[in-house]
Design a protein around this motif. Sequence first.
Motif, short mmCIF file in Angstrom:
data_model
loop_
_atom_site.label_atom_id
_atom_site.label_comp_id
_atom_site.label_asym_id
_atom_site.label_seq_id
_atom_site.Cartn_x
_atom_site.Cartn_y
_atom_site.Cartn_z
N ASN A 1 -5.50 5.27 5.58
CA ASN A 1 -5.98 3.97 4.89
C ASN A 1 -4.41 2.75 5.07
O ASN A 1 -5.39 1.61 5.57
CB ASN A 1 -5.09 4.24 3.10
N GLU B 1 0.17 -0.96 0.21
CA GLU B 1 -0.23 0.09 0.11
C GLU B 1 0.61 1.49 0.12
O GLU B 1 0.32 2.15 -0.40
CB GLU B 1 -1.09 -0.05 0.90
N SER C 1 -11.66 -10.61 5.55
CA SER C 1 -11.69 -9.30 5.69
C SER C 1 -11.95 -7.92 4.95
O SER C 1 -12.15 -6.73 5.85
CB SER C 1 -10.07 -9.44 4.81
N SER C 2 -13.36 -8.47 3.94
CA SER C 2 -14.36 -7.42 3.70
C SER C 2 -15.40 -6.09 4.92
O SER C 2 -15.26 -5.35 4.67
CB SER C 2 -15.35 -7.75 2.85
N ARG D 1 -12.23 -3.77 4.64
CA ARG D 1 -11.82 -3.36 4.13
C ARG D 1 -12.50 -2.38 3.71
O ARG D 1 -12.41 -1.58 2.97
CB ARG D 1 -11.25 -4.75 3.12
N ASP E 1 -14.20 -7.93 -4.54
CA ASP E 1 -13.24 -8.89 -4.44
C ASP E 1 -13.48 -10.17 -3.69
O ASP E 1 -12.06 -11.15 -3.98
CB ASP E 1 -12.55 -8.20 -2.83
N ALA F 1 -6.88 -5.77 7.74
CA ALA F 1 -7.74 -6.36 7.10
C ALA F 1 -6.54 -7.54 6.52
O ALA F 1 -7.01 -8.26 6.39
CB ALA F 1 -7.83 -5.29 5.46
N SER F 2 -5.91 -7.03 5.49
CA SER F 2 -4.83 -7.53 5.16
C SER F 2 -4.18 -9.32 6.09
O SER F 2 -4.34 -10.27 5.40
CB SER F 2 -3.17 -7.40 4.62
N VAL G 1 -5.30 -1.14 6.04
CA VAL G 1 -4.84 -2.05 5.44
C VAL G 1 -4.32 -2.96 6.54
O VAL G 1 -4.14 -4.14 6.18
CB VAL G 1 -3.69 -1.61 4.63
N THR H 1 -12.35 0.88 5.33
CA THR H 1 -11.44 1.28 4.82
C THR H 1 -11.00 1.86 3.48
O THR H 1 -10.74 3.12 2.93
CB THR H 1 -9.37 0.44 4.86
N GLU H 2 -11.62 1.57 2.10
CA GLU H 2 -11.84 1.38 0.85
C GLU H 2 -12.83 2.73 1.06
O GLU H 2 -12.30 3.85 -0.36
CB GLU H 2 -11.76 0.49 0.27
#
Length: 342
Positions: A118, A84, A164-165, A168, A213, A125-126, A122, A171-172
Amino acid sequence: MAPCILATESGKYPGVSLDSCKSKLCISVLEQKKPFASVTMSEDKPFEKKPFASVTMSEDKPFDFLRVLRDGIIAGGTAGIVVETVLYPIDTIKTRLQAAHGGSKIHWKGLYSGLAGNLAGVFPASAVFIGIYEPTKQKLLKLFPENLSAFAHLTAGAIGGAASSLIRVPTEVVKQRMQTRQFTSASGAVRLILAKEGFRGLYAGYSSFLLRDIPFDAIQFCIYEQLRIGYRVAAKRELIDPEIAVIGAFAGAITGAITTPLDVLKTRLMTQGSMKHYSGLLSCTHTIIKEEGLAALWKGIGPRVLWIGIGGSIFFGVLEKTKALLAHQNSSVDLKSDSLKQ
């Protein structure tokens, strides 16, 4: 094979028994039917190095779910942060291209806008994605037949992506609103989104995000894993860092190109704010095609393929390197533990 057949038919070659012939024949046939993307590797000639995420599962040690989960969280979070940070400007350009209506002007300033906020999303989420993906993959590889290992990778990728969505998507949403210069800070963006759109505003475009995703995660990780396994089998050795990077780049670029239309829909839904140009996924698709043409669904494909291709190279490279370091650390701990027990 010839002496074996003659011995069974005419009694020649008395030193060769029928049972041994059948045994050799079976072994020969089985060896010829091994699948390309086999999950297991040769037991009599192991590779010199065994990575953390080895294709094979250890037979002499029980599956340590918590250790795999922990190492996956650390490796996934680290890889996500690195990718990222390095590729954020390309992602910003891609977002602005996709969010532009018709011939709107693209702004080239502030390409790192929203990076700090972000990164705060991230990393978890990752971490959640890889933390769930790794143990799920290893469990499924034990359940699926060897020639169906791709389904284990697809399933594990989809499960990890769905979990993770939940992190995510908000965040997105915040990231893309800042990339399109609607807000100047992540905290301000969250506060105003909640005030104007409610909690649901942080999950704007959630359905399109999942539609993009979950297939993306499943396909990308399946392509990567299968290529890695196939290359490993063909080379009969562990992959070196540049090879992992190339495979990761290829998997990312192909998957990124395929899912570009879904990414455009997600971007439009997430950046529309309270204006509500689109009422949903179908409305968004119909409006874009009607007003801008079918080609608009492929906006930003160049930066997207470049971004995800390079990102795949960095992500999988950092991921495998981090897992290898953790595996070495785990081995040292296990050796110390065993020596103390003795």
